[in-house]
Structure formats: structure tokens, C-alpha cells
Design a protein around this motif. Structure first.
Motif, PDB file in Angstrom:
ATOM      1  N   LEU A  21      -0.749  15.981  -0.099  1.00  0.00           N
ATOM      2  CA  LEU A  21      -0.149  14.669  -0.347  1.00  0.00           C
ATOM      3  C   LEU A  21      -0.703  13.614   0.603  1.00  0.00           C
ATOM      4  CD1 LEU A  21       3.499  15.868  -0.934  1.00  0.00           C
ATOM      5  CD2 LEU A  21       2.104  14.658  -2.623  1.00  0.00           C
ATOM      6  N   LEU A  22      -0.892  13.999   1.851  1.00  0.00           N
ATOM      7  CA  LEU A  22      -1.471  13.057   2.810  1.00  0.00           C
ATOM      8  C   LEU A  22      -2.902  12.702   2.425  1.00  0.00           C
ATOM      9  CD1 LEU A  22      -0.001  14.509   6.099  1.00  0.00           C
ATOM     10  CD2 LEU A  22       0.350  12.189   5.253  1.00  0.00           C
ATOM     11  N   THR A  23      -3.639  13.678   1.912  1.00  0.00           N
ATOM     12  CA  THR A  23      -4.991  13.391   1.431  1.00  0.00           C
ATOM     13  C   THR A  23      -4.949  12.401   0.275  1.00  0.00           C
ATOM     14  OG1 THR A  23      -5.798  15.561   2.128  1.00  0.00           O
ATOM     15  CG2 THR A  23      -7.084  14.397   0.449  1.00  0.00           C
ATOM     16  N   ALA A  74       6.351  14.306  13.165  1.00  0.00           N
ATOM     17  CA  ALA A  74       5.004  14.228  12.599  1.00  0.00           C
ATOM     18  C   ALA A  74       4.151  13.365  13.519  1.00  0.00           C
ATOM     19  CB  ALA A  74       5.034  13.626  11.199  1.00  0.00           C
ATOM     20  N   VAL A  75       2.908  13.768  13.685  1.00  0.00           N
ATOM     21  CA  VAL A  75       1.949  13.018  14.495  1.00  0.00           C
ATOM     22  C   VAL A  75       0.823  12.543  13.582  1.00  0.00           C
ATOM     23  CG1 VAL A  75       0.305  13.089  16.408  1.00  0.00           C
ATOM     24  CG2 VAL A  75       2.459  14.369  16.560  1.00  0.00           C
ATOM     25  N   LEU A  76       0.579  11.249  13.576  1.00  0.00           N
ATOM     26  CA  LEU A  76      -0.580  10.687  12.891  1.00  0.00           C
ATOM     27  C   LEU A  76      -1.532  10.164  13.953  1.00  0.00           C
ATOM     28  CD1 LEU A  76       1.031   8.669   9.943  1.00  0.00           C
ATOM     29  CD2 LEU A  76      -0.050  10.926   9.851  1.00  0.00           C
ATOM     30  N   ALA A  77      -2.671  10.802  14.075  1.00  0.00           N
ATOM     31  CA  ALA A  77      -3.676  10.412  15.059  1.00  0.00           C
ATOM     32  C   ALA A  77      -4.823   9.732  14.328  1.00  0.00           C
ATOM     33  CB  ALA A  77      -4.176  11.642  15.820  1.00  0.00           C
ATOM     34  N   VAL A  78      -4.985   8.439  14.558  1.00  0.00           N
ATOM     35  CA  VAL A  78      -5.997   7.677  13.838  1.00  0.00           C
ATOM     36  C   VAL A  78      -7.282   7.668  14.648  1.00  0.00           C
ATOM     37  CG1 VAL A  78      -6.549   5.488  12.731  1.00  0.00           C
ATOM     38  CG2 VAL A  78      -4.180   6.249  12.868  1.00  0.00           C
ATOM     39  N   ASP A  79      -8.324   8.276  14.048  1.00  0.00           N
ATOM     40  CA  ASP A  79      -9.594   8.470  14.740  1.00  0.00           C
ATOM     41  C   ASP A  79     -10.663   7.516  14.238  1.00  0.00           C
ATOM     42  OD1 ASP A  79      -8.906  10.606  16.394  1.00  0.00           O
ATOM     43  OD2 ASP A  79      -9.109  12.022  14.756  1.00  0.00           O
ATOM     44  N   PRO A  80     -11.686   7.279  15.074  1.00  0.00           N
ATOM     45  CA  PRO A  80     -12.860   6.565  14.575  1.00  0.00           C
ATOM     46  C   PRO A  80     -13.475   7.348  13.422  1.00  0.00           C
ATOM     47  CG  PRO A  80     -12.969   6.856  16.955  1.00  0.00           C
ATOM     48  CD  PRO A  80     -11.846   7.717  16.466  1.00  0.00           C
ATOM     49  N   ALA A 121      -5.950   2.277   6.885  1.00  0.00           N
ATOM     50  CA  ALA A 121      -5.209   1.566   5.841  1.00  0.00           C
ATOM     51  C   ALA A 121      -4.189   2.468   5.174  1.00  0.00           C
ATOM     52  CB  ALA A 121      -6.185   1.008   4.798  1.00  0.00           C
ATOM     53  N   ALA A 122      -4.336   3.776   5.321  1.00  0.00           N
ATOM     54  CA  ALA A 122      -3.398   4.721   4.713  1.00  0.00           C
ATOM     55  C   ALA A 122      -2.148   4.942   5.555  1.00  0.00           C
ATOM     56  CB  ALA A 122      -4.096   6.063   4.488  1.00  0.00           C
ATOM     57  N   VAL A 123      -2.108   4.420   6.767  1.00  0.00           N
ATOM     58  CA  VAL A 123      -1.004   4.723   7.674  1.00  0.00           C
ATOM     59  C   VAL A 123       0.365   4.331   7.113  1.00  0.00           C
ATOM     60  CG1 VAL A 123       0.024   4.068   9.887  1.00  0.00           C
ATOM     61  CG2 VAL A 123      -2.325   4.866   9.802  1.00  0.00           C
ATOM     62  N   PRO A 124       0.562   3.109   6.607  1.00  0.00           N
ATOM     63  CA  PRO A 124       1.898   2.782   6.083  1.00  0.00           C
ATOM     64  C   PRO A 124       2.356   3.732   4.985  1.00  0.00           C
ATOM     65  CG  PRO A 124       0.589   0.789   6.350  1.00  0.00           C
ATOM     66  CD  PRO A 124      -0.341   1.942   6.552  1.00  0.00           C
ATOM     67  N   ALA A 125       1.443   4.115   4.093  1.00  0.00           N
ATOM     68  CA  ALA A 125       1.795   5.055   3.024  1.00  0.00           C
ATOM     69  C   ALA A 125       2.098   6.432   3.593  1.00  0.00           C
ATOM     70  CB  ALA A 125       0.668   5.135   2.000  1.00  0.00           C
ATOM     71  N   ALA A 126       1.313   6.863   4.572  1.00  0.00           N
ATOM     72  CA  ALA A 126       1.544   8.167   5.182  1.00  0.00           C
ATOM     73  C   ALA A 126       2.905   8.216   5.865  1.00  0.00           C
ATOM     74  CB  ALA A 126       0.432   8.479   6.181  1.00  0.00           C
ATOM     75  N   ILE A 127       3.287   7.135   6.536  1.00  0.00           N
ATOM     76  CA  ILE A 127       4.590   7.082   7.202  1.00  0.00           C
ATOM     77  C   ILE A 127       5.713   7.183   6.174  1.00  0.00           C
ATOM     78  CG2 ILE A 127       6.151   5.565   8.484  1.00  0.00           C
ATOM     79  CD1 ILE A 127       3.672   4.563  10.014  1.00  0.00           C
ATOM     80  N   ARG A 128       5.576   6.449   5.070  1.00  0.00           N
ATOM     81  CA  ARG A 128       6.616   6.510   4.032  1.00  0.00           C
ATOM     82  C   ARG A 128       6.721   7.913   3.439  1.00  0.00           C
ATOM     83  NH1 ARG A 128       7.465   2.259  -1.002  1.00  0.00           N
ATOM     84  NH2 ARG A 128       9.088   3.435  -2.059  1.00  0.00           N
ATOM     85  N   LEU A 129       5.572   8.565   3.254  1.00  0.00           N
ATOM     86  CA  LEU A 129       5.570   9.929   2.729  1.00  0.00           C
ATOM     87  C   LEU A 129       6.264  10.879   3.695  1.00  0.00           C
ATOM     88  CD1 LEU A 129       4.630  12.248   0.862  1.00  0.00           C
ATOM     89  CD2 LEU A 129       2.443  12.205   2.093  1.00  0.00           C
ATOM     90  N   LEU A 130       5.924  10.796   4.965  1.00  0.00           N
ATOM     91  CA  LEU A 130       6.502  11.702   5.957  1.00  0.00           C
ATOM     92  C   LEU A 130       8.010  11.514   6.067  1.00  0.00           C
ATOM     93  CD1 LEU A 130       3.666  11.359   8.591  1.00  0.00           C
ATOM     94  CD2 LEU A 130       4.223  13.436   7.304  1.00  0.00           C
ATOM     95  N   ALA A 131       8.460  10.274   5.949  1.00  0.00           N
ATOM     96  CA  ALA A 131       9.902  10.019   5.968  1.00  0.00           C
ATOM     97  C   ALA A 131      10.563  10.698   4.780  1.00  0.00           C
ATOM     98  CB  ALA A 131      10.164   8.518   5.948  1.00  0.00           C
ATOM     99  N   ALA A 132       9.932  10.594   3.618  1.00  0.00           N
ATOM    100  CA  ALA A 132      10.491  11.210   2.408  1.00  0.00           C
ATOM    101  C   ALA A 132      10.487  12.732   2.494  1.00  0.00           C
ATOM    102  CB  ALA A 132       9.699  10.745   1.188  1.00  0.00           C
ATOM    103  N   ALA A 153       1.300  -2.739  16.446  1.00  0.00           N
ATOM    104  CA  ALA A 153       2.607  -3.372  16.579  1.00  0.00           C
ATOM    105  C   ALA A 153       3.205  -3.728  15.227  1.00  0.00           C
ATOM    106  CB  ALA A 153       2.502  -4.625  17.448  1.00  0.00           C
ATOM    107  N   ALA A 154       2.380  -3.800  14.186  1.00  0.00           N
ATOM    108  CA  ALA A 154       2.887  -4.106  12.844  1.00  0.00           C
ATOM    109  C   ALA A 154       3.541  -2.896  12.199  1.00  0.00           C
ATOM    110  CB  ALA A 154       1.742  -4.602  11.960  1.00  0.00           C
ATOM    111  N   VAL A 155       3.334  -1.725  12.766  1.00  0.00           N
ATOM    112  CA  VAL A 155       3.818  -0.492  12.152  1.00  0.00           C
ATOM    113  C   VAL A 155       4.877   0.192  13.014  1.00  0.00           C
ATOM    114  CG1 VAL A 155       3.129   1.754  11.226  1.00  0.00           C
ATOM    115  CG2 VAL A 155       1.564  -0.185  11.057  1.00  0.00           C
ATOM    116  N   ALA A 156       4.680   0.187  14.318  1.00  0.00           N
ATOM    117  CA  ALA A 156       5.512   0.993  15.219  1.00  0.00           C
ATOM    118  C   ALA A 156       6.590   0.165  15.904  1.00  0.00           C
ATOM    119  CB  ALA A 156       4.630   1.652  16.275  1.00  0.00           C
ATOM    120  N   ASP A 157       7.639   0.861  16.295  1.00  0.00           N
ATOM    121  CA  ASP A 157       8.678   0.251  17.120  1.00  0.00           C
ATOM    122  C   ASP A 157       9.328   1.344  17.952  1.00  0.00           C
ATOM    123  OD1 ASP A 157      10.369  -2.034  17.866  1.00  0.00           O
ATOM    124  OD2 ASP A 157      11.961  -0.815  16.976  1.00  0.00           O
ATOM    125  N   PRO A 158       9.033   1.404  19.244  1.00  0.00           N
ATOM    126  CA  PRO A 158       8.218   0.461  19.995  1.00  0.00           C
ATOM    127  C   PRO A 158       6.731   0.815  19.995  1.00  0.00           C
ATOM    128  CG  PRO A 158       9.145   2.068  21.498  1.00  0.00           C
ATOM    129  CD  PRO A 158       9.660   2.417  20.122  1.00  0.00           C
TER     130      PRO A 158
END
Length: 287
Positions: A21-23, A74-80, A121-132, A153-158
């Protein structure tokens, strides 16, 4: 398997289904997955900072702390991105290996794939999926390349900004814009010489809370957890709306950059046949 079947399997603990699903949310089936999800609230903690600040180690000890409190993490590590394959270069972080066999911890690397701001760019969707899928906390570790990190800062708090003692890191962080987005500042490796001076330098630059941490030894983790919890309790609808606005603008900019007519408009501006204001309006579909 259908998306609904994958969701059902992932909710019963299938790591493979969750991975598939994350893919999907990283490629052209993102909208299909999102359409099958109901919005579910989730805690998102961002960890960023210069290379070598100890982000992966800090995320690892935060995972341990959250698991001790009974949270699924869940850990999302965004790599180069790899310039050849477009995939995540660093894979599932070696320093988080202690959690690999924990069924209530999911660790996933996402490639930035050229998206500005240090996040995929997939991060917001991945976060919503993981929450679900029933995860209580998403820890988001970003690339760590300087000013582009402000998008976290647009995605995380804090947003937790890590710095190392000495070496002028406080001043460099200020120049890079990291202090502007920090909700919490953490001086990691605080057992090293220069930590106290770094804290003093930071206090001269910002009024956000500053903590000291030795992530490799687990020292200062409880204080960091308390500061994260306090910040999350102080969240407001206004702040959530501001984060959502930044997120929308960032993703819209990413999409605009991929439009084929951008190159033609750029050439027209370069040769003087149009002006940048008119070109911008045309790119947005305005007359």
C-alpha cells in the motif's frame, strides 16, 4: 489483491500488505488508495537537522519511548533519491534495527524523488494511510540538507530540529532557516564539549524551547517526550489550517514544475516574446 483486501490484511498485521500500500501511494495509484480511506487523526512528529546531527539515532530512541507507552509507531524516513533508480538510497535505517522484529513498529524509507522541501510528495498520503492502519504515532525523519527542510513544518507537529554542539551549528542553522520552523530545538550529543555554549547561542537566536540530549545513551529522552506532548496539547485549529495551507502550496508547486508547458513558457520569457507575469498566469490556466 484489491486495495480493500490489502487494507484488511494490513490492519490485521500484514507487513507485506502495508508495504504494498505504501508503494502504491508513492506511484500512480495514490488516489485509489486515498479514496478507500477515512480520515483518522494521528500524531506526527518531525525530526530534522543538518547531516550528522543524529536524526536516525534520535528517531530510534523515540520509537523505544513510544513503544514503552503502548503506542503503535510508524517511521517514515525520507531519503535523497538515487539519480539512477529514483529509489531511497539508505533503505530501512540500520540504526533502527532493534525495532525491525516488533510487529507494532513499521519503518519505511521514501525517496524524495526531486520534490522540493526535503520531503517526498507521497508523505501526506503515506501518513493518512498509516493512520488508517491503526498507527498512533508517525515519526518523520527528513533528508537533512539545509534550507529545504522547512517543508517538514507543513506536515509535522511538532518539528524537532537537532543540532550538534560546537562548530557554529547554531549560527549555520539560523542561516539555513531551520530555526524559523523549529517548534523544539534539541542539542544532541550534549555530553560533548561546547554543548552549553551552543545552548547559549541558540537562546540568543530564538525563544523556542531548547533541550539537551544524548540520544546514543538515551539521556534526555523523557524530557524530550514531555516537551513533544506539551506542544501537541497546545495545538489549535488555526495552526492546523496553516500547516495544511503550506502543504497544499508545496504539492501544487511540485506539480506545476512537472507541467510540460513550463519549458515552452520559460523559453518565451527568455527570448522576450512574453513576460514572466503573463507566463505565470498561463501556467495557472488563467487568461
Amino acid at each position: 489483491m484489491t486495495i480493500d483486501e490489502l487494507l484488511a490484511a494490513a490492519r490485521t498485521g500484514s507487513v507485506r500488505a502495508a508495504g504494498r500500500l505504501l508503494t502504491m501511494v508513492e506511484d500512480d495509484r495514490r488516489d485509489e488508495v486515498l479514496a478507500a480511506l477515512d480520515p483518522v487523526p494521528v500524531r506526527v512528529v518531525g525530526v530534522t537537522g543538518p547531516p550528522g546531527a543524529g536524526k536516525s539515532t534520535t528517531v530510534g530512541v523515540l520509537v523505544t519511548a513510544y513503544r514503552e507507552r503502548g503506542f503503535r509507531v510508524a517511521v517514515l524516513a525520507v531519503d535523497p533519491s538515487s539519480p539512477y533508480s529514483g529509489g531511497a538510497l539508505l533503505g530501512d535505517r540500520i540504526r533502527m534495527a532493534a525495532h525491525v522484529n516488533d510487529p507494532d513498529v513499521l519503518i519505511r524509507s521514501l525517496a524524495a524523488r526531486g520534490h522540493l522541501g526535503g520531503l517526498s510528495a507521497a508523505v501526506p498520503a503515506a501518513i493518512r494511510l498509516l493512520a488508517a492502519l491503526g498507527y498512533d504515532v508517525v515519526l518523520l525523519e527528513s533528508v537533512g540538507v539545509g534550507q529545504s527542510e522547512i517543508e517538514i513544518a507543513a506536515v509535522a507537529d511538532p518539528t524537532v530540529v537537532l543540532l550538534n554542539p560546537g562548530g557554529g551549528d547554531a549560527i549555520q542553522a539560523a542561516k539555513a532557516g531551520l530555526l524559523e520552523v523549529a517548534d523544539l530545538l534539541v542539542v544532541n550529543k550534549a555530553d560533548r564539549e561546547g554543548a552549553d555554549r551552543t545552548v547559549r547561542d541558540l537562546k540568543a537566536e530564538t525563544d523556542v524551547p531548547i533541550l539537551m540530549l544524548v540520544a546514543s545513551k538515551g539521556e534526555g529522552v523523557d524530557a524530550l517526550m514531555d516537551a513533544i506532548e506539551l506542544h501537541q496539547r497546545a495545538d489549535s485549529g488555526e495552526r492546523r489550517a496553516a500547516r495544511a495551507r503550506s502543504q497544499i502550496l508545496s504539492l501544487a508547486l511540485s506539480q506545476l514544475r512537472s507541467l510540460p508547458e513550463l519549458d515552452d513558457l520559460a523559453a518565451a520569457v527568455a527570448d522576450g516574446s512574453t513576460d514572466p507575469y503573463s507566463a505565470a498566469a498561463r501556467l495557472l490556466g488563467r487568461p
